[in-house]
Design a protein around this motif. Structure first.
Motif, PDB file in Angstrom:
ATOM      1  N   PRO A 170       5.143   9.613  10.230  1.00 50.08           N
ATOM      2  CA  PRO A 170       5.986  10.665  10.550  1.00 50.08           C
ATOM      3  C   PRO A 170       6.952  10.877  10.529  1.00 50.08           C
ATOM      4  CG  PRO A 170       4.747  10.033  12.344  1.00 50.08           C
ATOM      5  CD  PRO A 170       5.034   8.365  11.512  1.00 50.08           C
ATOM      6  N   PHE A 171       7.864  11.948   9.593  1.00 49.71           N
ATOM      7  CA  PHE A 171       8.923  12.785   9.010  1.00 49.71           C
ATOM      8  C   PHE A 171      10.239  12.112   9.999  1.00 49.71           C
ATOM      9  CE2 PHE A 171      11.606  16.531   9.405  1.00 49.71           C
ATOM     10  CZ  PHE A 171      12.518  16.145   8.536  1.00 49.71           C
ATOM     11  N   GLN A 172       9.625  12.193  11.424  1.00 49.03           N
ATOM     12  CA  GLN A 172      10.803  12.356  12.080  1.00 49.03           C
ATOM     13  C   GLN A 172      11.458  11.151  12.636  1.00 49.03           C
ATOM     14  OE1 GLN A 172       7.399  14.010  11.795  1.00 49.03           O
ATOM     15  NE2 GLN A 172       8.363  16.067  11.866  1.00 49.03           N
ATOM     16  N   THR A 173      10.204   9.867  12.152  1.00 46.65           N
ATOM     17  CA  THR A 173      11.001   8.824  12.421  1.00 46.65           C
ATOM     18  C   THR A 173      11.844   8.449  11.875  1.00 46.65           C
ATOM     19  OG1 THR A 173       9.314   7.175  10.830  1.00 46.65           O
ATOM     20  CG2 THR A 173       8.316   8.273  12.987  1.00 46.65           C
ATOM     21  N   GLU A 174      13.010   7.047  12.659  1.00 42.90           N
ATOM     22  CA  GLU A 174      13.702   6.267  11.538  1.00 42.90           C
ATOM     23  C   GLU A 174      13.457   5.234  10.298  1.00 42.90           C
ATOM     24  OE1 GLU A 174      17.470   6.894  11.997  1.00 42.90           O
ATOM     25  OE2 GLU A 174      16.608   7.976  13.078  1.00 42.90           O
ATOM     26  N   GLU A 175      12.136   5.177  10.571  1.00 42.08           N
ATOM     27  CA  GLU A 175      11.826   4.417   9.451  1.00 42.08           C
ATOM     28  C   GLU A 175      11.057   4.746   8.537  1.00 42.08           C
ATOM     29  OE1 GLU A 175       8.067   1.779   8.423  1.00 42.08           O
ATOM     30  OE2 GLU A 175       7.946   2.422  10.615  1.00 42.08           O
ATOM     31  N   ALA A 176      10.997   6.041   8.272  1.00 44.84           N
ATOM     32  CA  ALA A 176      10.652   7.024   7.407  1.00 44.84           C
ATOM     33  C   ALA A 176      12.102   7.530   6.591  1.00 44.84           C
ATOM     34  CB  ALA A 176      10.154   8.565   7.632  1.00 44.84           C
ATOM     35  N   LYS A 177      12.743   7.456   7.057  1.00 43.76           N
ATOM     36  CA  LYS A 177      14.344   7.375   7.051  1.00 43.76           C
ATOM     37  C   LYS A 177      14.463   6.730   6.379  1.00 43.76           C
ATOM     38  CE  LYS A 177      14.870  12.139  10.220  1.00 43.76           C
ATOM     39  NZ  LYS A 177      15.178  12.728  11.616  1.00 43.76           N
ATOM     40  N   ALA A 232       7.896  19.658   2.118  1.00 51.84           N
ATOM     41  CA  ALA A 232       6.496  18.891   1.313  1.00 51.84           C
ATOM     42  C   ALA A 232       7.105  17.293   2.275  1.00 51.84           C
ATOM     43  CB  ALA A 232       6.659  18.515   0.158  1.00 51.84           C
ATOM     44  N   MET A 233       4.910  16.963   1.411  1.00 50.58           N
ATOM     45  CA  MET A 233       4.819  15.306   2.172  1.00 50.58           C
ATOM     46  C   MET A 233       5.004  13.991   0.544  1.00 50.58           C
ATOM     47  SD  MET A 233       0.708  15.489   2.914  1.00 50.58           S
ATOM     48  CE  MET A 233      -0.133  15.841   5.141  1.00 50.58           C
ATOM     49  N   ARG A 234       5.885  13.618   1.096  1.00 52.90           N
ATOM     50  CA  ARG A 234       6.380  12.916   0.131  1.00 52.90           C
ATOM     51  C   ARG A 234       5.275  11.646   0.301  1.00 52.90           C
ATOM     52  NH1 ARG A 234       9.412  16.149   0.607  1.00 52.90           N
ATOM     53  NH2 ARG A 234      11.218  15.976   0.655  1.00 52.90           N
ATOM     54  N   LEU A 235       4.530  10.994  -0.562  1.00 53.57           N
ATOM     55  CA  LEU A 235       3.812   9.638  -1.230  1.00 53.57           C
ATOM     56  C   LEU A 235       5.557   8.898  -1.388  1.00 53.57           C
ATOM     57  CD1 LEU A 235       1.044   8.646  -1.167  1.00 53.57           C
ATOM     58  CD2 LEU A 235       0.825   8.849  -3.300  1.00 53.57           C
ATOM     59  N   LYS A 255      13.391   4.682   4.459  1.00 53.76           N
ATOM     60  CA  LYS A 255      12.667   4.457   3.514  1.00 53.76           C
ATOM     61  C   LYS A 255      12.595   5.409   2.389  1.00 53.76           C
ATOM     62  CE  LYS A 255       8.901   2.011   5.060  1.00 53.76           C
ATOM     63  NZ  LYS A 255       8.852   0.465   5.196  1.00 53.76           N
ATOM     64  N   VAL A 256      13.123   6.174   2.803  1.00 56.19           N
ATOM     65  CA  VAL A 256      13.359   8.032   1.612  1.00 56.19           C
ATOM     66  C   VAL A 256      14.505   8.200   2.254  1.00 56.19           C
ATOM     67  CG1 VAL A 256      12.958  10.232   0.949  1.00 56.19           C
ATOM     68  CG2 VAL A 256      10.871   7.994   1.467  1.00 56.19           C
ATOM     69  N   PRO A 257      15.989   8.211   2.008  1.00 54.90           N
ATOM     70  CA  PRO A 257      16.688   8.288   2.785  1.00 54.90           C
ATOM     71  C   PRO A 257      17.769   9.626   2.206  1.00 54.90           C
ATOM     72  CG  PRO A 257      17.480   6.205   1.599  1.00 54.90           C
ATOM     73  CD  PRO A 257      16.167   6.595   1.080  1.00 54.90           C
ATOM     74  N   SER A 258      17.225  10.368   1.936  1.00 53.86           N
ATOM     75  CA  SER A 258      17.228  11.683   1.310  1.00 53.86           C
ATOM     76  C   SER A 258      16.630  12.375   2.612  1.00 53.86           C
ATOM     77  CB  SER A 258      17.008  12.453  -0.004  1.00 53.86           C
ATOM     78  OG  SER A 258      15.688  11.957   0.027  1.00 53.86           O
ATOM     79  N   LEU A 259      15.589  11.365   2.853  1.00 56.48           N
ATOM     80  CA  LEU A 259      14.925  12.802   3.911  1.00 56.48           C
ATOM     81  C   LEU A 259      16.294  12.839   5.620  1.00 56.48           C
ATOM     82  CD1 LEU A 259      11.407  11.630   4.350  1.00 56.48           C
ATOM     83  CD2 LEU A 259      12.479  13.462   3.393  1.00 56.48           C
ATOM     84  N   SER A 300       1.155  -1.626  -0.089  1.00 58.71           N
ATOM     85  CA  SER A 300       0.361  -0.102  -0.256  1.00 58.71           C
ATOM     86  C   SER A 300       1.107   1.265  -0.018  1.00 58.71           C
ATOM     87  CB  SER A 300      -1.125   0.493   1.012  1.00 58.71           C
ATOM     88  OG  SER A 300      -0.024  -0.110   2.704  1.00 58.71           O
ATOM     89  N   PRO A 301       0.469   2.339  -0.303  1.00 62.36           N
ATOM     90  CA  PRO A 301       1.093   3.425  -0.236  1.00 62.36           C
ATOM     91  C   PRO A 301       1.514   4.232   1.433  1.00 62.36           C
ATOM     92  CG  PRO A 301      -0.935   3.652  -1.415  1.00 62.36           C
ATOM     93  CD  PRO A 301      -0.851   2.484  -1.335  1.00 62.36           C
ATOM     94  N   ILE A 302       2.314   5.313   0.672  1.00 61.91           N
ATOM     95  CA  ILE A 302       2.744   5.391   2.642  1.00 61.91           C
ATOM     96  C   ILE A 302       2.455   6.764   2.697  1.00 61.91           C
ATOM     97  CG2 ILE A 302       4.805   5.418   3.885  1.00 61.91           C
ATOM     98  CD1 ILE A 302       5.468   2.173   3.181  1.00 61.91           C
ATOM     99  N   LEU A 303       2.598   7.415   3.414  1.00 61.15           N
ATOM    100  CA  LEU A 303       2.421   8.860   2.963  1.00 61.15           C
ATOM    101  C   LEU A 303       3.465   9.936   4.148  1.00 61.15           C
ATOM    102  CD1 LEU A 303       1.288  11.549   1.591  1.00 61.15           C
ATOM    103  CD2 LEU A 303      -0.795  11.568   3.630  1.00 61.15           C
ATOM    104  N   ILE A 304       4.675   9.865   4.144  1.00 63.32           N
ATOM    105  CA  ILE A 304       5.710  10.517   4.826  1.00 63.32           C
ATOM    106  C   ILE A 304       5.122  12.002   5.044  1.00 63.32           C
ATOM    107  CG2 ILE A 304       7.941  11.264   5.556  1.00 63.32           C
ATOM    108  CD1 ILE A 304       8.392   8.529   3.385  1.00 63.32           C
TER     109      ILE A 304
END
Length: 75
Positions: A37-44, A58-61, A46-50, A5-9
């Protein structure tokens, strides 16, 4: 990387982002979108540039095929 499923950061410290997330959650009645949330390690992971950002511009999908889009393109 393929997801089911899509993930919205989003930025959990941004009132506009949190409000937008709430609107999207209400719209997503079948709960297809995961929210991260952008602030989580999991988000970073999934999208290393964060990891280098102090705040989210901006939000990332992340779609089912692993493509990342941001801002208006994410919608």
């Amino acid at each position: 990387m393929k997801h089911h499923s899509p993930i919205l950061i989003y930025d959990a410290n941004c009132r506009f982002c949190v409000s937008s997330k709430g609107w999207i959650e209400r719209w997503d009645i079948n709960h297809h979108i995961q929210f991260l949330p952008f602030q989580t390690e999991e988000a970073k992971k999934k999208v290393p540039s964060l990891a280098e950002l102090g705040c989210l511009d901006a939000m990332r999908l992340i779609d089912a095929n692993g493509r990342v889009s941001s801002g208006v393109s994410a919608f």
